[in-house]
Scaffold this active site. Structure first.
Site, PDB file in Angstrom:
ATOM      1  N   HIS A 170       0.842  -1.186   0.000  1.00  0.00           N
ATOM      2  CA  HIS A 170       0.000   0.000   0.000  1.00  0.00           C
ATOM      3  C   HIS A 170       0.879   1.238   0.000  1.00  0.00           C
ATOM      4  O   HIS A 170       1.540   1.545   0.987  1.00  0.00           O
ATOM      5  CB  HIS A 170      -0.924  -0.003   1.220  1.00  0.00           C
ATOM      6  N   HIS A 180      -4.307   4.071  -3.042  1.00  0.00           N
ATOM      7  CA  HIS A 180      -4.349   3.312  -1.786  1.00  0.00           C
ATOM      8  C   HIS A 180      -3.414   2.102  -1.823  1.00  0.00           C
ATOM      9  O   HIS A 180      -2.674   1.846  -0.875  1.00  0.00           O
ATOM     10  CB  HIS A 180      -5.781   2.859  -1.501  1.00  0.00           C
ATOM     11  N   HIS A 195     -29.204 -14.885  24.845  1.00  0.00           N
ATOM     12  CA  HIS A 195     -28.189 -14.886  25.895  1.00  0.00           C
ATOM     13  C   HIS A 195     -27.681 -16.290  26.221  1.00  0.00           C
ATOM     14  O   HIS A 195     -26.927 -16.468  27.172  1.00  0.00           O
ATOM     15  CB  HIS A 195     -28.743 -14.233  27.163  1.00  0.00           C
TER      16      HIS A 195
END
Length: 666
Positions: A32, A267, A477
């Site tokens: 990059h 980028h 949960h």
């Protein structure tokens, strides 16, 4: 203009850092370019002037911590570490992204001197920086005195738009502001570009206003103007306002390669094909990986000045140590990760003789407090669940701007940030960090758990409410897949203890571990102590991962394996099926798998293929032990909202089901 800022030499260094990035990325055809080119002036000011670091002592305890949160721009960091004099020679720059190099695709902790943490998953580095800032405040509060200030370092993170968009960053910066971490400086590389498109395709917020609203001090500067950036940095560094500092640095991504500068194409490695033209435009010679003699000389001289500054600090430390011998031993033991021997820790935990059934979360809270008394480095914390997870250190104080020495951290409902902050504390190296939440929410913090495993960080997680026996809170949960999901992650020790004595050993195993994280998975419902088995057997068994809790009489015909609260269920079922059935408690598969083959064979002999696993969760992780002939008594569906015992019956995890499975194999 600050007199100490040598603009000409820093500008030259910035362009040569750009050249190193271009050459390395062009050589391996991957990487990059955007950030290393766009932030070169920022790197020049930081590494060429401002950072309080010592390349010859990369882990000096009062160094400034620099974190590249935008880890895809790794060649930015490698270039500056190389030029600054860290142990990162030119050959390693040439080996960028090659096998076993010190310059991997994204920075990895422990692989490269000067790399403070493993970054790449965006936003995590911001959370890590917040964790390091927490550690810095704790260290200063615990160890600094009126006469000697031995901890005053700053934590500096460089982040891009991708980091700022990730939710973990929002959680972490909110925590930082609330806790008034003014030792934290976040530099936002604001280049208006993301990978797919210009940033306005996906964002339209006013970052400065947002950060100011939550309690940060914000400055906005031209990131290519070294004088302006240096001035902003000096103000941020000197600030004692009780506010973390944000510097929004407006930059041009890919600066130096005209064909892609300022565009989303900058980028990645797209600009590397213009390397020759770019190098000429930057005033670089034909020689690849070029650093000029005057730049080398400048950084050599700077390294000497930095070493002298470290030596001056050492004088202060020595004077502090002479005045505070007991406190200095605590510090040096902690930083050296010297903790009591296993036997000492076990001896500090009384045997549970109450005779009453007790949730392992409750046992764990008691055990944590015993160990906290003999291990000063241990700190605890919770994602707004101390009252449920029971991991509060009594008399330890609460970490806050009023008491940075507090041992209990309130993370709020921020599981993802908690995981990243715990990693930052662990990277810093002084404290033994642990944090808690309900087990079903482990996926909210799975990315930092994975990074802790990858970076071999000694973090402890306390995950409670571990099965469908949570009951009336319902299937949202009730974790059913979490055990197998966490066990499949390399280098995480998952320990699910069966009773208070296994829980005692589980905590000791977590705190003595130095090469990775440990997840302690604990019950909400009460479980009895398995008192028919000697305490020493139960405690020592945990350190082997699995052990025989009921041995067969005569010929071995079947083995029942279980973890946690289902161990007692397995015992009761085995008793109904004759004396030829062995019961094995398996608190930790990962620890068991590391045992010598001879030990594993003694517990699970290959001659016995009649094997049954019993666990209140998905059975996926058990099949390595079950083989093709074994049977799993497990939960392969979501639970229901009802009292825990009714849920267990509804999902088929009963004593009768275990007996049936055993008898079907006999």
């Amino acid at each position: 203009m600050p007199k100490t800022l040598p603009i000409d030499i820093l500008a030259k260094a910035a362009n040569q850092a750009r050249g190193l990035a271009i050459d390395a990325i062009n050589a391996c055809k991957a990487g990059h370019l955007g950030l290393p080119l766009g932030c070169a002036e920022i790197g020049a000011v930081l590494f060429g002037e401002k950072l309080n670091i010592d390349p010859k002592q990369p882990r000096w305890i009062n160094r400034d911590r620099f974190i590249l949160s935008a880890g895809h721009g790794s060649m930015f960091l490698y270039a500056w570490l190389h030029m600054s004099g860290f142990d990162l020679p030119k050959e390693e720059i040439k080996n960028f992204r090659k096998l076993h190099s010190k310059t991997p695709g994204h920075p990895e902790f422990g692989e490269t001197p000067g790399v403070e943490c493993t970054t790449g998953p965006l936003g995590q580095g911001i959370g890590n920086a917040v964790g390091m800032a927490v550690a810095g405040k704790m260290a200063a509060a615990r160890f600094n005195t009126a006469d000697h200030e031995i901890f005053n370092y700053k934590v500096i993170a460089l982040a891009g738009d991708g980091c700022m968009q990730e939710g973990v960053a929002a959680e972490a910066v909110s925590f930082a502001a609330h806790n008034r971490l003014d030792n934290l400086i976040l530099i936002y590389d604001s280049n208006d570009v993301t990978l797919d498109a210009m940033a306005d395709k996906t964002q339209s917020e006013d970052t400065a206003a947002k950060f100011e609203a939550i309690g940060w001090t914000v400055q906005t500067v031209n990131g290519h103007d070294m004088v302006a950036f240096s001035s902003a940095y000096e103000k941020a560094y000197a600030a004692k306002s009780g506010k973390p500092q944000l510097i929004i640095a407006k930059t041009e991504i890919g600066r130096g390669i005209s064909q892609i500068a300022g565009k989303s194409a900058a980028h990645g490695e797209g600009g590397a094909k213009f390397a020759d033209e770019a190098r000429k435009g930057l005033g670089l010679p034909d020689e690849l990986f070029y650093v000029s003699d005057d730049i080398r000389q400048y950084f050599d001289g700077l390294a000497e000045k930095r070493a002298q500054a470290t030596a001056e600090w050492q004088k202060t430390y020595d004077a502090w140590k002479a005045d505070n011998p007991e406190t200095s031993k605590v510090l040096e033991d902690s930083y050296g990760k010297i903790i009591p021997a296993r036997e000492t820790m076990l001896a500090a935990i009384p045997v549970n003789t109450s005779g009453k059934a007790e949730a392992t979360r409750t046992s764990g809270g008691t055990i944590l407090n015993y160990l906290a008394k003999i291990i000063p480095a241990v700190i605890s914390g919770a994602a707004d669940l101390h009252s449920s997870t029971k991991n509060y250190i009594k008399d330890g104080g609460d970490f806050s701007p009023d008491d940075y020495a507090g041992r209990n951290v309130y993370y709020g409902i921020r599981e993802h940030a908690m995981g990243a902050i715990l990693n930052g504390i662990a990277y810093d190296g002084l404290f033994l960090a642990s944090g808690s939440t309900f087990f079903t929410f482990v996926d909210y913090m799975r990315p930092p758990v994975r990074l802790a495993a990858l970076a071999k960080l000694p973090v402890s997680y306390i995950f409670t409410h571990d099965s469908v026996q949570v009951g009336v809170d319902g299937p949202t949960h009730q974790p059913v897949e979490m055990l197998s999901a966490l066990r499949c992650m390399p280098n995480v020790h998952v320990i699910r203890p069966a009773d208070p004595e296994e829980t005692a050993a589980a905590y000791v195993a977590a705190f003595e571990r130095k090469d990775g994280p440990t997840a302690l998975v604990l019950t909400r419902q009460d479980v009895p102590s398995i008192s028919q088995v000697p305490v020493e057997t139960r405690r020592n068994g945990v350190f082997h991962g699995a052990y025989i809790i009921k041995k067969e009489e005569g010929e071995l015909k079947a083995i029942v394996m279980a973890s946690g609260s289902e161990v007692l269920l397995a015992l009761k079922a085995a008793e109904q099926c004759g004396n030829n059935v062995r019961v094995v408690s398996v608190p930790s598969m990962e620890i068991f798998n590391k045992q010598p083959e001879s030990y594993r064979e003694s517990i699970l002999p290959s001659s016995c293929r009649n094997r049954i696993s019993v666990e209140a969760g998905a059975a996926q992780s058990w099949y390595r032990y079950l083989g093709i002939d074994g049977k799993a008594v497990s939960i392969e569906r979501f639970g229901v909202s009802a009292p825990g015992d009714q849920v267990m019956k509804e999902v088929g995890l009963t004593q009768e089901a275990v007996v049936e499975a055993i008898q079907s194999l006999l």
